[in-house]
Structure formats: C-alpha cells, structure tokens
Write an enzyme that holds these catalytic residues in place. Sequence first.
Site, PDB file in Angstrom:
ATOM      1  N   ASP A  14      11.924  12.284  -3.102  1.00 30.51           N
ATOM      2  CA  ASP A  14      10.628  12.364  -2.429  1.00 30.51           C
ATOM      3  C   ASP A  14      10.419  13.788  -1.911  1.00 30.51           C
ATOM      4  O   ASP A  14      11.360  14.580  -1.845  1.00 30.51           O
ATOM      5  CB  ASP A  14      10.573  11.385  -1.242  1.00 30.51           C
ATOM      6  CG  ASP A  14       9.250  11.461  -0.492  1.00 30.51           C
ATOM      7  OD1 ASP A  14       8.200  11.464  -1.159  1.00 30.51           O
ATOM      8  OD2 ASP A  14       9.259  11.553   0.743  1.00 30.51           O
ATOM      9  N   SER A  15       9.187  14.073  -1.493  1.00 35.52           N
ATOM     10  CA  SER A  15       8.890  15.393  -0.919  1.00 35.52           C
ATOM     11  C   SER A  15       9.513  15.544   0.469  1.00 35.52           C
ATOM     12  O   SER A  15       9.515  16.636   1.023  1.00 35.52           O
ATOM     13  CB  SER A  15       7.379  15.591  -0.812  1.00 35.52           C
ATOM     14  OG  SER A  15       6.830  14.614   0.052  1.00 35.52           O
ATOM     15  N   CYS A  77       7.534   9.227  -4.545  1.00 36.02           N
ATOM     16  CA  CYS A  77       6.540  10.178  -4.053  1.00 36.02           C
ATOM     17  C   CYS A  77       5.371  10.179  -5.026  1.00 36.02           C
ATOM     18  O   CYS A  77       5.546  10.509  -6.202  1.00 36.02           O
ATOM     19  CB  CYS A  77       7.158  11.571  -3.959  1.00 36.02           C
ATOM     20  SG  CYS A  77       5.989  12.828  -3.414  1.00 36.02           S
ATOM     21  N   ASN A  78       4.207   9.815  -4.533  1.00 36.86           N
ATOM     22  CA  ASN A  78       3.032   9.749  -5.406  1.00 36.86           C
ATOM     23  C   ASN A  78       2.619  11.136  -5.874  1.00 36.86           C
ATOM     24  O   ASN A  78       2.214  11.311  -7.020  1.00 36.86           O
ATOM     25  CB  ASN A  78       1.853   9.111  -4.657  1.00 36.86           C
ATOM     26  CG  ASN A  78       2.209   7.738  -4.165  1.00 36.86           C
ATOM     27  OD1 ASN A  78       3.004   7.594  -3.248  1.00 36.86           O
ATOM     28  ND2 ASN A  78       1.650   6.723  -4.780  1.00 36.86           N
ATOM     29  N   CYS A 193       0.412   6.945  -1.027  1.00 34.32           N
ATOM     30  CA  CYS A 193       1.323   7.961  -0.488  1.00 34.32           C
ATOM     31  C   CYS A 193       2.383   7.192   0.291  1.00 34.32           C
ATOM     32  O   CYS A 193       2.054   6.253   1.031  1.00 34.32           O
ATOM     33  CB  CYS A 193       0.565   8.914   0.432  1.00 34.32           C
ATOM     34  SG  CYS A 193       1.628   9.997   1.395  1.00 34.32           S
ATOM     35  N   THR A 194       3.637   7.590   0.117  1.00 36.28           N
ATOM     36  CA  THR A 194       4.714   6.787   0.693  1.00 36.28           C
ATOM     37  C   THR A 194       4.824   6.922   2.216  1.00 36.28           C
ATOM     38  O   THR A 194       5.597   6.212   2.846  1.00 36.28           O
ATOM     39  CB  THR A 194       6.054   7.100  -0.005  1.00 36.28           C
ATOM     40  OG1 THR A 194       6.233   8.522  -0.055  1.00 36.28           O
ATOM     41  CG2 THR A 194       6.076   6.538  -1.406  1.00 36.28           C
ATOM     42  N   HIS A 195       4.030   7.816   2.813  1.00 40.56           N
ATOM     43  CA  HIS A 195       3.969   7.869   4.281  1.00 40.56           C
ATOM     44  C   HIS A 195       3.077   6.763   4.852  1.00 40.56           C
ATOM     45  O   HIS A 195       3.224   6.377   6.012  1.00 40.56           O
ATOM     46  CB  HIS A 195       3.352   9.191   4.758  1.00 40.56           C
ATOM     47  CG  HIS A 195       4.301  10.335   4.817  1.00 40.56           C
ATOM     48  ND1 HIS A 195       4.826  10.929   3.696  1.00 40.56           N
ATOM     49  CD2 HIS A 195       4.814  11.010   5.878  1.00 40.56           C
ATOM     50  CE1 HIS A 195       5.605  11.923   4.061  1.00 40.56           C
ATOM     51  NE2 HIS A 195       5.623  11.991   5.378  1.00 40.56           N
TER      52      HIS A 195
END
Length: 282
Positions: A14-15, A77-78, A193-195
């Site tokens: 992921d970022s 991570c998209n 978005c994974t957040h």
Amino acid sequence: MNAERAALPIAVFDSGIGGLTVLHELLVSLPQEDYVYLGDSAGFPYGTKSPEWLRPRIERLVTYLLGRGAKLMVVACNSATSAAAEPLVEIAAAHGVGLLTVVGPESEIAAAISDSGRIGVLATPTTVASGAYRRALEAHVGRRELEVTEVAAHDLAPIIQNGFPFDEGVMRTVRSYCERLKSAEIDTLILGCTHYPLVAPMLQRMLGRDVRLVTAGHALAAAGQRFLEAEGIAAGGSAEGDYRFLCTGDVESFRELGTRFLQMPLGDVEHVELDGPPAATL
Ligand code: DGL
C-alpha cells in the site's frame, strides 16, 4: 513444492497505512497465513501524484517485496492499482505468484448488489482519472445499465490519516464529498480508497442507511482464500500466522499510526531504503 510455497507469506502493498484495513480482513479470514506488509509511507499520498511518478516507484517496491519470497501479492491500494495495473501483472507473473488488487472485486460486488444501477465511487484523483472503476464496472453491465458517479477526493486520505480523533473539520470534508453522491441518488457507494473504511460510520449517517457501502477488504479476503485453495497452497494447521511490517518512511510514526488503523500492535517495523524519485512530504 506445494508445501514450500504454502509456507511462504502473503505480501501486501500500500502507499502507507490505508491498506491495513484490507490486511485486517485478511487476518480475520485467513488467520493461519503469514503476512509481510510494505507501506510506501515516504511516498504517501499516492492519490494526488501522476502515474509517471508512481509507476516506476511501485515497480521497484513490489519487485523488492516479492524478491523476499511470497505466495500471493495483494495490492491493497486503489491508487497504486490504478496507476500501475499492467506492470503489477507483469511483476507478479515474473515471480510466479498470484495477484489480487482492489478495484475488480469491489466493482463486481457493487454491480451485483445495486438495485437501481446508480453506483457512486469515492476515490483519490489518481484513481478517478485512471478510469479504472468505470472500466471495471462496465465489465459487469448485465441485467441493466449502470449510472456511475465518481467523486475525486483530493484531501480525504491525508485528512483521515492525520485526523484521529475525528473532529468537525473531518465531518465537513466528508459531508462536502457526499453532496454530489446524494443528488445522484446512488444506492451503492464504492469506497475506492483503503483509508475510507475509517469514515464509513460518517458516510453511512450522511448518505442514509439505504445506501450500501462496498469496501475492498472483505471481497479481497474471499478472493485470496479461493486462490490459495485452488493452488493447494493454503497454510495448514490451526496456529495463528505471523505478520511483519516494512515501510519506506519513519518507522516510529508508521508503527504508531498503523497501530491505530489496525487496532493491533504492529511490533518491529523494518525500514526499506528506496533509490529513485524523491519522496514527497505530506
Ligand atoms: N491506499 C491509498 C488508496 O487506496 C490511499 C490514498 C493515497 O495514498 O493517496 O488509494
């Protein structure tokens, strides 16, 4: 040979720390597996950077991660999935590992559960500009047309990352992104978005209970399970597996923030040095 592969960890990229919402689902669904998670925290946020900046960086990091040994690559991570879809496929194939990314499984679920066909996508500018969700959703047009409303949220991931505990400012930001989704009368929202699962309670309150929220973690965990079983490389036994963390930025802040996202202790975090494009600061 299969026993050797079965003993390898699942790699997650992921970022930064948003992918921990996906890792959490994997830990719950596949508890016997080992995991190695790499967060490019020095490169965060990905969502406002160009594909030209992101692609070589993602290639180097994912190649490094798979070089350490893994049986499955999960890109949690998209923005990374959208910016580097083709190189990711090539790198995974070159290492002989399966690849799971976030966009496809979420689109499949959203298309299947939407009654009206009016689907919203809330994602970073990088993800929206790539058209990845629009393409993935179009692949599932079947029983009726889909009307897709995409909203690019340039500041939401950094705000969530810095926003614990959430205050009125976070509420106002989330509310501003809900306006277009409400006027489009969507019945299903992809959290692209994974957040964003961290603000799911706010989104649900603002959009109403009837709007279904689709997150990546659950779908990915199910896809991961199917992949490991089909390949015959699921971890055996009943003991809980291990998880390990690597990041490109400061290990202490990664550990501290990551613990809040995962709601479990991260343990030691290993620093990964990356040569190449200068890391942006928040
Ligand atoms: N994990 C990233 C995503 O899913 C978070 C956003 C970012 O890095 O800007 O898009």
